[in-house]
Design a protein around this motif. Structure first.
Motif, mmCIF file in Angstrom:
data_model
loop_
_atom_site.group_PDB
_atom_site.id
_atom_site.type_symbol
_atom_site.label_atom_id
_atom_site.label_comp_id
_atom_site.label_asym_id
_atom_site.label_seq_id
_atom_site.Cartn_x
_atom_site.Cartn_y
_atom_site.Cartn_z
ATOM 1 N N MET A 1 -14.861 31.487 33.488
ATOM 2 C CA MET A 1 -14.607 32.598 32.608
ATOM 3 C C MET A 1 -13.213 33.148 32.887
ATOM 4 S SD MET A 1 -17.493 33.320 30.860
ATOM 5 C CE MET A 1 -17.139 34.946 30.318
ATOM 6 N N HIS A 2 -12.593 33.640 31.840
ATOM 7 C CA HIS A 2 -11.284 34.271 31.958
ATOM 8 C C HIS A 2 -11.335 35.644 31.287
ATOM 9 C CE1 HIS A 2 -10.061 30.065 32.578
ATOM 10 N NE2 HIS A 2 -9.039 30.589 33.249
ATOM 11 N N VAL A 3 -10.754 36.615 31.942
ATOM 12 C CA VAL A 3 -10.575 37.941 31.358
ATOM 13 C C VAL A 3 -9.089 38.097 31.090
ATOM 14 C CG1 VAL A 3 -10.779 40.427 31.715
ATOM 15 C CG2 VAL A 3 -12.557 38.905 32.557
ATOM 16 N N ILE A 4 -8.757 38.489 29.865
ATOM 17 C CA ILE A 4 -7.362 38.642 29.460
ATOM 18 C C ILE A 4 -7.143 40.108 29.114
ATOM 19 C CG2 ILE A 4 -5.598 37.919 27.824
ATOM 20 C CD1 ILE A 4 -7.317 35.338 27.496
ATOM 21 N N ALA A 5 -6.087 40.707 29.669
ATOM 22 C CA ALA A 5 -5.797 42.118 29.436
ATOM 23 C C ALA A 5 -4.320 42.292 29.119
ATOM 24 C CB ALA A 5 -6.167 42.947 30.656
ATOM 25 N N SER A 6 -4.040 43.308 28.343
ATOM 26 C CA SER A 6 -2.676 43.656 27.983
ATOM 27 C C SER A 6 -2.384 45.057 28.490
ATOM 28 C CB SER A 6 -2.524 43.587 26.467
ATOM 29 O OG SER A 6 -1.269 44.064 26.089
ATOM 30 N N PHE A 7 -1.246 45.206 29.164
ATOM 31 C CA PHE A 7 -0.826 46.489 29.731
ATOM 32 C C PHE A 7 0.568 46.826 29.253
ATOM 33 C CE2 PHE A 7 -4.019 45.448 32.886
ATOM 34 C CZ PHE A 7 -4.512 46.686 33.266
ATOM 35 N N PRO A 8 0.871 48.118 29.106
ATOM 36 C CA PRO A 8 2.282 48.483 28.950
ATOM 37 C C PRO A 8 2.972 48.283 30.294
ATOM 38 C CG PRO A 8 0.922 50.446 29.004
ATOM 39 C CD PRO A 8 -0.005 49.278 28.992
ATOM 40 N N PHE A 9 4.258 48.026 30.261
ATOM 41 C CA PHE A 9 4.992 47.763 31.496
ATOM 42 C C PHE A 9 5.112 49.058 32.286
ATOM 43 C CE2 PHE A 9 8.567 46.474 34.126
ATOM 44 C CZ PHE A 9 8.177 45.191 34.446
ATOM 45 N N SER A 10 4.255 49.224 33.308
ATOM 46 C CA SER A 10 4.256 50.438 34.119
ATOM 47 C C SER A 10 3.661 50.119 35.489
ATOM 48 C CB SER A 10 3.444 51.547 33.434
ATOM 49 O OG SER A 10 2.088 51.178 33.391
ATOM 50 N N THR A 11 3.542 51.148 36.307
ATOM 51 C CA THR A 11 2.971 50.947 37.639
ATOM 52 C C THR A 11 1.458 50.752 37.598
ATOM 53 O OG1 THR A 11 2.796 53.336 37.904
ATOM 54 C CG2 THR A 11 4.779 52.275 38.780
ATOM 55 N N ASN A 12 0.829 51.057 36.462
ATOM 56 C CA ASN A 12 -0.611 50.835 36.343
ATOM 57 C C ASN A 12 -0.978 49.372 36.518
ATOM 58 O OD1 ASN A 12 -1.321 53.502 35.950
ATOM 59 N ND2 ASN A 12 -0.972 53.380 33.751
ATOM 60 N N VAL A 13 -0.074 48.468 36.160
ATOM 61 C CA VAL A 13 -0.332 47.035 36.335
ATOM 62 C C VAL A 13 -0.446 46.714 37.821
ATOM 63 C CG1 VAL A 13 0.529 44.720 35.860
ATOM 64 C CG2 VAL A 13 0.949 46.550 34.234
ATOM 65 N N GLU A 14 0.494 47.228 38.602
ATOM 66 C CA GLU A 14 0.471 46.981 40.047
ATOM 67 C C GLU A 14 -0.777 47.570 40.689
ATOM 68 O OE1 GLU A 14 2.660 45.182 41.762
ATOM 69 O OE2 GLU A 14 3.852 44.774 39.957
ATOM 70 N N LEU A 15 -1.147 48.759 40.258
ATOM 71 C CA LEU A 15 -2.346 49.387 40.814
ATOM 72 C C LEU A 15 -3.604 48.604 40.450
ATOM 73 C CD1 LEU A 15 -1.468 53.124 40.094
ATOM 74 C CD2 LEU A 15 -1.426 51.955 42.306
ATOM 75 N N ALA A 16 -3.654 48.098 39.221
ATOM 76 C CA ALA A 16 -4.813 47.303 38.803
ATOM 77 C C ALA A 16 -4.891 46.002 39.595
ATOM 78 C CB ALA A 16 -4.737 47.014 37.309
ATOM 79 N N LEU A 17 -3.754 45.363 39.817
ATOM 80 C CA LEU A 17 -3.741 44.119 40.599
ATOM 81 C C LEU A 17 -4.207 44.372 42.034
ATOM 82 C CD1 LEU A 17 -0.405 42.496 39.376
ATOM 83 C CD2 LEU A 17 -2.731 41.775 38.841
ATOM 84 N N LYS A 18 -3.732 45.447 42.622
ATOM 85 C CA LYS A 18 -4.145 45.792 43.993
ATOM 86 C C LYS A 18 -5.646 46.058 44.061
ATOM 87 C CE LYS A 18 -3.188 46.888 48.233
ATOM 88 N NZ LYS A 18 -3.021 45.828 49.192
ATOM 89 N N ILE A 125 -7.124 36.614 34.221
ATOM 90 C CA ILE A 125 -7.870 36.621 35.482
ATOM 91 C C ILE A 125 -9.023 35.631 35.362
ATOM 92 C CG2 ILE A 125 -9.171 38.054 37.090
ATOM 93 C CD1 ILE A 125 -7.685 40.447 35.595
ATOM 94 N N ARG A 126 -9.057 34.663 36.282
ATOM 95 C CA ARG A 126 -10.167 33.714 36.329
ATOM 96 C C ARG A 126 -11.240 34.279 37.256
ATOM 97 N NH1 ARG A 126 -9.050 27.988 38.715
ATOM 98 N NH2 ARG A 126 -7.035 28.870 38.321
#
Length: 152
Positions: A1-18, A125-126
């Motif tokens: 399964m893959h989850v695909i998400a779209s984010f605006p370019f911000s620090t929220n991406v880094e926080l989500a990855l962490k 994300i796999r």
């Protein structure tokens, strides 16, 4: 399964990855793709396939008609005659209208368009089916613009 998400370019991406890594998603199962912004050049004339709603020749045709009429009227008194002065008025009216409209569009675009467009980051994300609700919740909490799932 893959989850695909779209984010605006911000620090929220880094926080989500962490947060995803803290909850057991491996680094090699996450792909982050930053999209580059593309600046489209300004087009002076509209084409059949692309129109931005700014008619640059409209004002030129209106002024060309007015100047042609005035040239033909006053050409009866002037030396070259009404036909030549009508053509001179037509050409100068179209030119003047085109220049005015072109400068107006240039000024309007310079004042009102943002200098730099924000881009987006796409996360792929796999994961297993059991992890999907947890991953979706983390992405939603970190302000994802859109979510999607791809089943294989």
């Amino acid at each position: 399964m893959h989850v695909i998400a779209s984010f605006p370019f911000s620090t929220n991406v880094e926080l989500a990855l962490k947060k995803l890594e803290e909850n057991g998603v491996l680094k090699n199962n996450i792909v982050a793709i930053p999209l580059k912004s593309i600046k489209n050049g300004d087009h002076i004339l509209d084409t059949l396939y692309q129109s931005d709603g700014h008619g640059t020749l409209d004002l030129g045709f209106i002024l060309g008609t007015i100047f042609m009429l005035l040239g033909a009227i006053y050409g009866f008194v002037l030396t070259w005659g009404p036909i030549i002065w009508g053509l001179i008025g037509l050409i100068s009216g179209i030119s003047l209208g085109f220049i005015i409209r072109y400068l107006y569009i240039k000024r309007k675009n310079k004042l009102y368009l943002p200098k730099e467009q924000k881009t987006e980051v796409i996360l792929i994300i796999r994961c297993s089916e059991q992890q999907i609700p947890m991953i979706n919740q983390i992405l939603i909490n970190h302000r994802a613009i859109g979510l999607g799932e791809l089943q294989k």
